[in-house]
Write an enzyme that holds these catalytic residues in place. Structure first.
Site, PDB file in Angstrom:
ATOM      1  NE  ARG A 372     107.097 150.255 134.858  1.00 46.07           N
ATOM      2  CZ  ARG A 372     106.888 151.118 133.873  1.00 46.07           C
ATOM      3  NH1 ARG A 372     107.696 152.151 133.719  1.00 46.07           N
ATOM      4  NH2 ARG A 372     105.884 150.955 133.035  1.00 46.07           N
ATOM      5  CB  VAL A 373     109.638 143.020 134.776  1.00 50.54           C
ATOM      6  CG1 VAL A 373     109.695 141.538 135.115  1.00 50.54           C
ATOM      7  CG2 VAL A 373     108.404 143.651 135.393  1.00 50.54           C
TER       8      VAL A 373
END
Length: 518
Positions: A372-373
């Site tokens: 997610r990053v």
């Protein structure tokens, strides 16, 4: 009476003068004279009476020489977890306060060493001299000190760097059933940091000594010890030592992070850590909750993983990347502890036992893994191919299940399956062989552009070797541009594709000539 009063006054004055001459630390030790008495001895825990002013997580010393930590502070007694084996400790044993909270050694001297969480040397390479210690429990950096994750942490694994990228300062979970290659991914990632100015800390929690010894041997074999610290709390060690291990390892990492360095910490694994905490809590009569875990089981891991971050330059500018490992049972990712850690981390790499049994290594399940990053940190050369590659591979996985029924397939579906088999083959990678970024990009570009579509599956490995050699010799200028984080222009991309096609075409021609001569 006057003579007695005069003598008392003289004695008091002499004592005060003596106290003024000694140092602050010696004075503190002299004043902290509280002692207690053991009233109950359990498996790795004791209850002590008589320490009214003891602090939470204060280090205590028993008359028998062992150390413990004040864990439960109650009105009538103190619950203490032992950090060493409890031989000789019995009811009536004296316990003394030390006046300091539990700490661990930090510093450059730890690099290349294997130690336990308290700093005891385990590698037989002589004594360890460190001039500084830090408390194992530290508050996580506040939001105002944190910087966005912008720099990639390259693992050297094609399946991860291209499709599930990790950034420096990220918390990326690795989970899967037993014997699916979780530790192997962590080991390859540590090996790949050689020469990249990233300090690695491997924290082993509850592992067998033989497994840890093999891990250390592999680090030495592949030249990864100089930038690595191994913190070991083995399965035969007291549960208290296993419990503090990840916090001690993180304190060691924070020392380097605050000096502007990039650090990678691997926690192997937090499933065992949760079980150890449950054991200690039940022995200390804490109320059990779901699956007998105490109510604060989420908090012990959240306060650990929240310490991973990327600091702003004015606060040091370093980063701490966390790779916690979790063991699942029967592929149940919705169990209590896995879901807790998933909700704390920034993504997960899921390893499938089905893929492992098929020989697809690393056994990364692309569909159930996510970052997610890290996508924001990914090098532009990956971004040009990763999106289409992930989509086509996901379509292949869905179609493969239908193709097993033997139904008639249209040409477009056969083409998708044909490409998918080659993508899967290209994503395979042998352990201990992390690849440089340019070589990964070239291999993945070749398979995504269909250059390998006409090759039999058993020849994909040989074709990959040709491509890697090409990037290391004739196309060095493109490789340097990829490593600098620059996008390839249309002409450069065409040059790369054309070179790959020519190299593989020459190889086919050589094989045809050789077979004709034979």
């Amino acid at each position: 009476m006057k003579d007695r009063a005069g003598k008392l006054e003289n004695t008091l004055n002499q004592t005060l003068r003596a106290l003024s001459r000694i140092g602050a630390e010696e004075r503190k030790d002299l004043l902290v004279q509280e002692t207690g008495t053991v009233r109950f001895v359990g498996q790795g825990v004791v209850r002590v009476e008589g320490l009214p002013n003891v602090r939470s997580e204060e280090l205590l010393r028993f008359a028998t020489g062992q150390q413990g930590v004040a864990f439960d502070l109650e009105r009538r007694h103190t619950g203490v977890i032992l950090l060493e084996r409890g031989e000789g400790i019995d009811t009536g044993t004296e316990v003394r306060r030390t006046g300091r909270v539990l700490d661990a050694p930090v510093g450059e001297a730890l690099l290349g060493r294997a130690i336990n969480p308290l700093g005891k040397v385990l590698d037989g390479q002589g004594p360890l001299f460190t001039g500084e210690r830090r408390a194992v429990e530290q508050p996580a950096p506040p939001i105002v000190q944190r910087s966005p994750v912008t720099v990639p942490l390259q693992t050297g694994l094609k399946a991860i760097d291209a499709l599930i990228p990790i950034g420096r300062g990220q918390r990326q979970l690795i989970l899967g059933d037993r014997q699916t290659g979780k530790t192997a991914i962590a080991l390859d990632t540590i090996i790949n940091q050689k020469g990249r100015d990233v300090i690695c800390i491997y924290c082993s929690i509850g592992q067998r000594n033989a497994a840890v010894a093999r891990f250390i041997h592999d680090l030495r074999e592949y030249g990864a010890t100089e930038h690595t610290i191994v913190v070991v709390a083995g399965g035969e060690d007291p549960p208290g030592l296993q419990y503090i291990a990840p916090y001690a390892a993180t304190s060691m990492a924070e020392y380097f992070m605050e000096k502007g360095r990039d650090v990678l910490v691997v926690y192997d694994d937090l499933t065992r850590h949760a079980r150890v905490y449950r054991e200690l809590s039940l022995l200390l009569r804490r109320p059990p909750g779901r699956e007998a875990f105490p109510g604060d089981i989420f908090y012990i891991h959240s306060r650990l993983l929240e310490r991973a971050t990327n600091l702003l330059p004015e606060y040091g500018g370093g980063s701490l990347t966390a790779l916690p490992i979790i063991e699942t049972e029967a592929q149940n990712v919705s169990a209590y502890i896995p879901t807790n850690i998933i909700s704390i981390t920034d993504g997960q790499i899921y390893l499938s036992p089905d893929l492992f049994q098929k020989g697809v290594l690393p056994a990364v399940d692309i569909g159930r893994s996510v970052s997610r990053v890290g996508g924001r940190t990914q090098l532009p050369a990956y971004q040009d191919i990763a999106g289409n590659l992930r989509l086509s591979y996901s379509q292949f996985v869905e179609l493969e299940s239908f193709a097993r029924f033997g139904t008639r397939l249209d040409p477009e579906t056969r083409k998708t399956l044909n490409r998918g088999y080659r993508v899967r083959e290209a994503l395979k990678q042998a352990q201990y062989h992390p690849l440089p970024v340019p070589e990964q990009v070239a291999v993945l570009l070749a398979v995504s552009q269909g250059i390998l579509d006409e090759l039999p599956l058993q020849e994909i490995d040989a074709a990959e070797e040709i491509i890697r050699g090409l990037m290391g010799e004739e196309l060095l200028h493109l490789g340097e541009k990829i490593k600098r984080g620059e996008s390839l222009t249309g002409e450069e991309k065409d040059e790369l594709i054309s070179s790959l096609q020519d190299a593989l075409g020459d190889k086919k021609e050589e094989e045809r000539t050789a077979s004709g001569n034979s």
